[in-house]
Design a protein around this motif. Structure first.
Motif, PDB file in Angstrom:
ATOM      1  N   ILE A  35       0.834  -1.203   0.000  1.00  0.00           N
ATOM      2  CA  ILE A  35       0.000   0.000   0.000  1.00  0.00           C
ATOM      3  C   ILE A  35       0.867   1.250   0.000  1.00  0.00           C
ATOM      4  N   VAL A  36       1.938   1.236   0.790  1.00  0.00           N
ATOM      5  CA  VAL A  36       2.811   2.417   0.799  1.00  0.00           C
ATOM      6  C   VAL A  36       3.433   2.608  -0.582  1.00  0.00           C
ATOM      7  N   SER A  39       0.893   4.068  -2.826  1.00  0.00           N
ATOM      8  CA  SER A  39       0.545   5.436  -2.455  1.00  0.00           C
ATOM      9  C   SER A  39       1.541   6.410  -3.045  1.00  0.00           C
ATOM     10  N   TYR A  42       0.594   8.318  -5.977  1.00  0.00           N
ATOM     11  CA  TYR A  42      -0.245   9.508  -5.799  1.00  0.00           C
ATOM     12  C   TYR A  42       0.545  10.627  -5.138  1.00  0.00           C
ATOM     13  N   ILE A  43       1.437  10.245  -4.201  1.00  0.00           N
ATOM     14  CA  ILE A  43       2.121  11.255  -3.396  1.00  0.00           C
ATOM     15  C   ILE A  43       3.222  11.956  -4.194  1.00  0.00           C
ATOM     16  N   MET A  56      -5.220   6.475  -7.593  1.00  0.00           N
ATOM     17  CA  MET A  56      -5.839   5.887  -6.407  1.00  0.00           C
ATOM     18  C   MET A  56      -6.407   4.497  -6.703  1.00  0.00           C
ATOM     19  N   ILE A  59      -4.324   1.759  -5.397  1.00  0.00           N
ATOM     20  CA  ILE A  59      -4.526   1.430  -3.980  1.00  0.00           C
ATOM     21  C   ILE A  59      -5.694   0.464  -3.832  1.00  0.00           C
TER      22      ILE A  59
ATOM     23  N   VAL B 152      -4.207   9.318   1.696  1.00  0.00           N
ATOM     24  CA  VAL B 152      -3.448   9.696   0.511  1.00  0.00           C
ATOM     25  C   VAL B 152      -4.025  10.961  -0.132  1.00  0.00           C
ATOM     26  N   ARG B 156      -2.622  15.821  -1.100  1.00  0.00           N
ATOM     27  CA  ARG B 156      -2.778  16.818  -2.170  1.00  0.00           C
ATOM     28  C   ARG B 156      -3.903  17.815  -1.924  1.00  0.00           C
TER      29      ARG B 156
END
Lengths: 397, 397
Positions: A35-36, A39, A42-43, A56, A59, B152, B156
């Motif tokens: 999951i990290v 993510s 997206y991050i 997303m 995820i 997440v 943003r």
């Protein structure tokens, strides 16, 4: 013990938490890592600029498809791949197709809505057919999901093809990360689970047989004290019910061998046969148990003593053979069947002799009705033992 | 037949497609209706302005949680509600909490990532614990999903609370629409499924007993022709395996009674007991079948004829009692147990007499070993019949 930690984290963890818990914790950490990782899509700015908010979906994919065993994850992932591609493709078609006609906004909406209704109905219907549900449940579900999302997006977004592309790309990234993490980080193989489950089933049946034989010949006074163990009975039942789990494990193990763990030639279908035989054995052991429930316990002590020693010997030898079989399964060595079969056939012969002997004794002593019934039940007990031996022979071959 | 269509669409459909297919088609149409309804959230301007792109989550919700029976949908929906609320709440906390410290963008990202890792690991670990997996698997999965999405998004979006609110609102709309459509449009009740499954199990066992008894006393020459039906054997096994499905049906049926279909007092736990007894019966029937496999078929024709008529009578009466029980279950009427128990006890008595009679005959004719074995097996057969009768009596009480 902490000093060991550096070079043996897994063993240390097992030592600390027990086998089951350690495996669950590792599974949890694998999910966390995946999951990290997704993510980050997206991050991190660089990745987010490329895929946009669609990332997303990676995820969601990881959360939904991550399974305990590698085989299951691979199977679910491939299922999902196919479902996603088909769904995305049909969604795009449904969006683009009405643009060919000159029917205005309202008309297009109507076509989209009715297309959505028809195809979702058809797919859900299809999903409920037992053989499809068994194999492709996950895939059809994602077909429906992706199809409806893409066609609904198409109503508002102009560049539906790019949107769908991004959606599919992020889902594939999710699938890939799930499979890679699952296979590389302390993988749990369905094949190992399968072997462990078959072995524990055999062990459970073995101890159940031994205990049943012992219990059957205990003095009746003892029995009335209510010291009978329910545990073993439940164990046997769970052996029967574990068949469904074993079957899905076999299915997953087949996927694992495709990534080269056991080689394609490993004959997983044999395990199906083994599983069937084990569950048949469990049924016999359960009916062995039902003999204990009989209303007329065997009476004549002298005769019972005669049978008791023989039956216990047979029970113990059958039990030990089953345990050995379990060991062979775990170690994946071919067991030398001829030895065991020899001793089983000897036991079977002994049992036959014993039953005849019992009958002759019976006619000699001119037993009354209730005694006759008692003996009949002892005979039944021995016949079931004989059945178990026959089935075990089949298992060995 | 088309003229009937107007006032009886369901019956007509069943007539056309068969019961199973009709139900699947209706299920498919229900899914279609729900998906079109939630798509309106996205398609209609007024609604889209309110919820934004979050409304696509309603579609995902419907696809994932729509089940065949109403009970299952309700249970999944509530599970999902709780999971979503917890996940959303914790996600918002994880996003807002680092803002209290003065650690800059990088520090906040690190906190989010590690929080994500820790909580996802913990939740996945928790999900794997068997009793949680059994009851709340779906809920925990959605907790993980919503939690990671919200945290997440927080990286943003500035207005994470509004975003999370919209997300949750659309998920709840999805849940509500699923449940309403499932319950109002041709509902399929888990309770009905349960009754039908118990009834069909009883019928299958009944015909299996009758056939086994008949088969056992057929001349050996016939048996060698290989005209033995595998179907019944599979039927019995599937009775044993259907227990898991029945148990989940009972779980779902409990949810249905909460919306007032049967009243809260309906004692679903009794069905668990009934299911257990039926599966015990199935095990006995299977061991009855194993008698047919015996190597030494009963020899002496005169004696066998004597037993045959009695056993067949018993088999038929046991079978018919089971069928009646099944009918009572379907119609949900209390059956008059005393009649049946009387006839069962009579049969049980008859069997006992028969076994003793057989033994006396045996000592009279001074049988040889193989004959003795044959008789012993016939005795076993009859004893198992007796066991079945005992179990059936328990079922009636």
């Amino acid at each position: 013990t902490t000093s060991k930690r550096g070079w043996h984290p897994l063993n240390h963890l097992e030592h600390l938490l027990g086998w089951e818990d350690a495996r669950r914790l590792i599974h949890g950490m694998k999910v966390g890592i995946s999951i990290v990782l997704v993510s980050l899509l997206y991050i991190l700015d660089a990745l987010h600029d490329r895929l946009g908010d669609n990332s997303m979906w990676a995820i969601v994919t990881v959360v939904v498809m991550f399974r305990f065993t590698s085989g299951a994850t691979i199977q679910k992932g491939l299922n999902r791949c196919v479902g996603t591609i088909c769904g995305g493709g049909m969604g795009i078609m449904l969006v683009l197709w009405p643009h060919r006609f000159n029917i205005g906004e309202q008309g297009r909406l109507t076509i989209t809505a009715s297309g959505l209704f028809i195809i979702c109905t058809a797919a859900s219907y299809f999903r409920m057919i037992p053989c499809v549900k068994k194999k492709y449940d996950h895939g059809v579900m994602f077909f429906i999901m992706i199809f409806s999302l893409v066609s609904v997006f198409g109503v508002r977004n102009d560049d539906i093809v790019k949107q769908a592309n991004d959606l599919l790309a992020s889902i594939f990234i999710g699938i890939t990360i799930s499979i890679i993490v699952n296979v590389l980080v302390f993988p749990v193989w369905a094949a190992d689970q399968l072997h462990a489950s078959l072995d524990s089933n055999l062990n459970c049946l073995a101890s159940s047989i031994e205990e049943n034989v012992k219990e059957y010949f205990r003095p009746i006074a003892d029995k009335l004290e209510g010291r009978r163990s329910q545990d073993n009975f439940k164990g046997c039942k769970s052996v029967i019910y574990s068949k469904a789990t074993d079957e899905s494990m076999i299915k997953f193990a087949k996927w694992e061998c495709r990534i080269g763990r056991f080689g394609l030639k490993h004959c997983w279908d044999d395990y199906l046969v083994i599983g069937n035989l084990i569950s048949d054995l469990a049924i016999f052991v359960l009916s062995l148990r039902s003999c204990r429930k009989s209303k007329y316990p065997a009476h004549s002590v002298s005769l019972v003593e005669e049978i008791k020693t023989q039956c216990e010997a047979i029970g113990n030898s059958v039990g030990s053979i089953m345990r050995k079989l379990g060991d062979h399964l775990i170690k994946r060595t071919r067991c030398d069947a001829s030895d065991h079969i020899g001793s089983l056939e000897y036991h079977s012969h002994e049992l036959t002799k014993l039953i005849c002997h019992l009958d002759i004794k019976l006619s000699a002593i001119q037993a009354n009705n209730s005694q006759t019934l008692g003996f009949a039940q002892t005979t039944q007990f021995m016949l079931i033992l004989g059945n178990i031996i026959d089935r075990l022979e089949e298992l060995l071959i």
